[in-house]
Design an enzyme around this catalytic site. Sequence first.
Site, PDB file in Angstrom:
ATOM      1  N   ARG A   1      51.584  78.011  60.624  1.00 55.24           N
ATOM      2  CA  ARG A   1      50.573  78.975  59.868  1.00 55.24           C
ATOM      3  C   ARG A   1      49.040  78.955  60.924  1.00 55.24           C
ATOM      4  NH1 ARG A   1      46.422  77.674  56.718  1.00 55.24           N
ATOM      5  NH2 ARG A   1      45.212  78.723  58.446  1.00 55.24           N
TER       6      ARG A   1
ATOM      7  N   GLY B   1      47.862  74.417  53.924  1.00 52.57           N
ATOM      8  CA  GLY B   1      48.321  74.294  53.135  1.00 52.57           C
ATOM      9  C   GLY B   1      49.356  74.613  51.650  1.00 52.57           C
TER      10      GLY B   1
ATOM     11  N   ASN C   1      48.433  76.171  62.620  1.00 57.14           N
ATOM     12  CA  ASN C   1      48.481  74.484  61.960  1.00 57.14           C
ATOM     13  C   ASN C   1      49.829  74.718  62.256  1.00 57.14           C
ATOM     14  OD1 ASN C   1      45.278  74.928  60.765  1.00 57.14           O
ATOM     15  ND2 ASN C   1      46.360  77.022  61.097  1.00 57.14           N
TER      16      ASN C   1
ATOM     17  N   SER D   1      39.622  72.414  58.577  1.00 60.50           N
ATOM     18  CA  SER D   1      38.434  72.692  57.645  1.00 60.50           C
ATOM     19  C   SER D   1      37.031  73.341  58.077  1.00 60.50           C
ATOM     20  CB  SER D   1      38.795  72.011  56.240  1.00 60.50           C
ATOM     21  OG  SER D   1      40.284  71.724  55.927  1.00 60.50           O
TER      22      SER D   1
ATOM     23  N   ASP E   1      46.249  80.825  63.172  1.00 59.95           N
ATOM     24  CA  ASP E   1      44.376  81.783  62.922  1.00 59.95           C
ATOM     25  C   ASP E   1      44.472  82.422  64.169  1.00 59.95           C
ATOM     26  OD1 ASP E   1      44.905  80.195  60.681  1.00 59.95           O
ATOM     27  OD2 ASP E   1      43.232  78.541  61.252  1.00 59.95           O
TER      28      ASP E   1
ATOM     29  N   TYR F   1      35.706  76.968  50.449  1.00 59.83           N
ATOM     30  CA  TYR F   1      35.467  76.252  49.224  1.00 59.83           C
ATOM     31  C   TYR F   1      34.501  76.535  48.364  1.00 59.83           C
ATOM     32  CZ  TYR F   1      39.275  73.186  52.549  1.00 59.83           C
ATOM     33  OH  TYR F   1      39.969  73.475  53.252  1.00 59.83           O
TER      34      TYR F   1
ATOM     35  N   GLU G   1      41.040  65.427  54.920  1.00 61.33           N
ATOM     36  CA  GLU G   1      41.704  67.016  54.081  1.00 61.33           C
ATOM     37  C   GLU G   1      42.398  66.590  53.383  1.00 61.33           C
ATOM     38  OE1 GLU G   1      42.779  70.773  57.129  1.00 61.33           O
ATOM     39  OE2 GLU G   1      42.626  68.560  58.096  1.00 61.33           O
TER      40      GLU G   1
ATOM     41  N   GLU H   1      44.466  78.623  66.815  1.00 59.72           N
ATOM     42  CA  GLU H   1      44.620  78.170  66.724  1.00 59.72           C
ATOM     43  C   GLU H   1      45.702  77.704  65.497  1.00 59.72           C
ATOM     44  OE1 GLU H   1      43.157  74.839  63.808  1.00 59.72           O
ATOM     45  OE2 GLU H   1      43.145  76.044  62.198  1.00 59.72           O
TER      46      GLU H   1
HETATM   47  N1  LIG Z   1      35.515  81.609  68.803  1.00 57.46           N
HETATM   48  C1  LIG Z   1      35.612  82.779  67.403  1.00 57.46           C
HETATM   49  N2  LIG Z   1      35.078  83.505  67.056  1.00 57.46           N
HETATM   50  C2  LIG Z   1      34.648  83.988  65.870  1.00 57.46           C
HETATM   51  N3  LIG Z   1      35.193  82.725  65.160  1.00 57.46           N
HETATM   52  C3  LIG Z   1      36.056  81.825  65.037  1.00 57.46           C
HETATM   53  C4  LIG Z   1      35.727  81.749  66.479  1.00 57.46           C
HETATM   54  N4  LIG Z   1      36.269  80.251  66.363  1.00 57.46           N
HETATM   55  C5  LIG Z   1      36.516  80.085  64.711  1.00 57.46           C
HETATM   56  N5  LIG Z   1      36.301  81.245  64.359  1.00 57.46           N
HETATM   57  C6  LIG Z   1      35.713  81.288  62.631  1.00 57.46           C
HETATM   58  O1  LIG Z   1      36.078  79.613  62.688  1.00 57.46           O
HETATM   59  C7  LIG Z   1      36.896  79.659  61.363  1.00 57.46           C
HETATM   60  C8  LIG Z   1      37.610  78.168  61.727  1.00 57.46           C
HETATM   61  O2  LIG Z   1      38.336  78.126  63.085  1.00 57.46           O
HETATM   62  P1  LIG Z   1      39.300  77.154  63.433  1.00 57.46           P
HETATM   63  O3  LIG Z   1      39.347  77.692  65.137  1.00 57.46           O
HETATM   64  O4  LIG Z   1      40.853  78.030  63.096  1.00 57.46           O
HETATM   65  O5  LIG Z   1      39.497  75.767  62.738  1.00 57.46           O
HETATM   66  P2  LIG Z   1      39.889  75.027  61.749  1.00 57.46           P
HETATM   67  O6  LIG Z   1      40.394  73.562  61.653  1.00 57.46           O
HETATM   68  O7  LIG Z   1      38.655  74.215  61.448  1.00 57.46           O
HETATM   69  O8  LIG Z   1      40.354  76.279  60.891  1.00 57.46           O
HETATM   70  C9  LIG Z   1      38.224  80.264  61.788  1.00 57.46           C
HETATM   71  O9  LIG Z   1      39.015  81.440  61.052  1.00 57.46           O
HETATM   72  C10 LIG Z   1      36.658  81.672  61.913  1.00 57.46           C
HETATM   73  O10 LIG Z   1      36.818  82.434  60.935  1.00 57.46           O
HETATM   74 MG   LIG Z   2      42.120  77.129  61.487  1.00 53.02          MG
END
Ligand SMILES: Nc1ncnc2c1ncn2[C@@H]1O[C@H](COP(=O)(O)OP(=O)(O)O)[C@@H](O)[C@H]1O
Ligand SMILES: [Mg+2]
Length: 314
Positions: A260, A281, A277, A151, A262, A221, A19, A275
């Site tokens: 932050r 960013g 963060n 990402s 998610d 992106y 990143e 997760e």
């Molecule tokens: N189990 C899941 N079901 C539906 N969408 C998911 C799931 N896991 C991840 N995503 C999608 O992928 C994106 C990135 O996942 P995340 O776990 O936040 O990893 P990163 O560290 O890459 O941000 C999320 O914002 C969501 O849109």
């Molecule tokens: Mg994420």
Amino acid sequence: MAIKLETRIAVLCGGLSSEREVSLRSGKNCLAALIRLGYSKAILIDMGHDIAQQLTTQGIEFAFLALHGKYGEDGCIQGLLEILNIPYTGNGVMASALTMDKDVTKRLLKEAGLPVIPSVTLYKTGDRPSQLQQLETLHFPVMVKPNSEGSSIGMSKVSSLAEVDQALDEAFGYANKVLVEEFIAGESITVGVILKEGQHVTTPILAFRTKTDWYDLEAKYTAGMTEFILPAPFSDSLTHAIQETTLKAHNIAGCYGVSRIDFVVLDQDRYYILEINTIPGMTDLSDLPAQAAAMGIGYDELVQLILRSGDTTR
Ligand SMILES: Nc1ncnc2c1ncn2[C@@H]1O[C@H](COP(=O)(O)OP(=O)(O)O)[C@@H](O)[C@H]1O
Ligand SMILES: [Mg+2]
């Protein structure tokens, strides 16, 4: 340490993770804000393997962290700064290291009764047939993701057990531990936490409506691929519940100063933490500055709040 306008502040950015480019943009923006705020001795340092030497020879007294991913967001730089006795912004070693591991974070949050999605954790050293057998407990489709990347890198959505092999190969290219998680066909959102007047407070909820199936690398992106809805159009009760959950998760993970978190929201009653963060960013297009702006906190004020989180006399 009390931070003064003449404190020798280094904005640490760039670094050695995937990143890196985003982090450089975050760092440059944060530095510009610090200069506008009057911190005349603030400088930018692109973190390399010689970072300890750089900090020492440049007489750095305080570190503003704008690093993302490996070595920057995972407790490594925080540990080094502790040893060098240089105070820094935001989360400490433990919260940073812990939240970098999505699997461990989920276990901790689950134990505290917070909502996470059913998943199976697989190891690179494991035997593939028995790994595939473990997945039989999950409902498909599933999301296959490296345990410690950001990402949306190395992630794929898989609709049947037959397709898992390839997705695992891809994900194991990025991490020794892979999460296979049930796919929730809901709305992707994120909630910020900042430290204001000594209290952790949540930002408004930001929702992502993507042209793709989920918030993947392309949606993140490519201009025009994602519609940002801020605040997310949820009922007051759902908004409140998600914000409460955000603060609980932030505290359970031992986060401090900024984070932050998610989520995926399925309906009025069901939402799940994906997760945490720990160094969000800070580019012009990043989520946290937009969320702060939606609560009346401009970019420079946000940088000031993050800076203050590292003031050890607060
Ligand atoms: N189990 C899941 N079901 C539906 N969408 C998911 C799931 N896991 C991840 N995503 C999608 O992928 C994106 C990135 O996942 P995340 O776990 O936040 O990893 P990163 O560290 O890459 O941000 C999320 O914002 C969501 O849109
Ligand atoms: Mg994420």
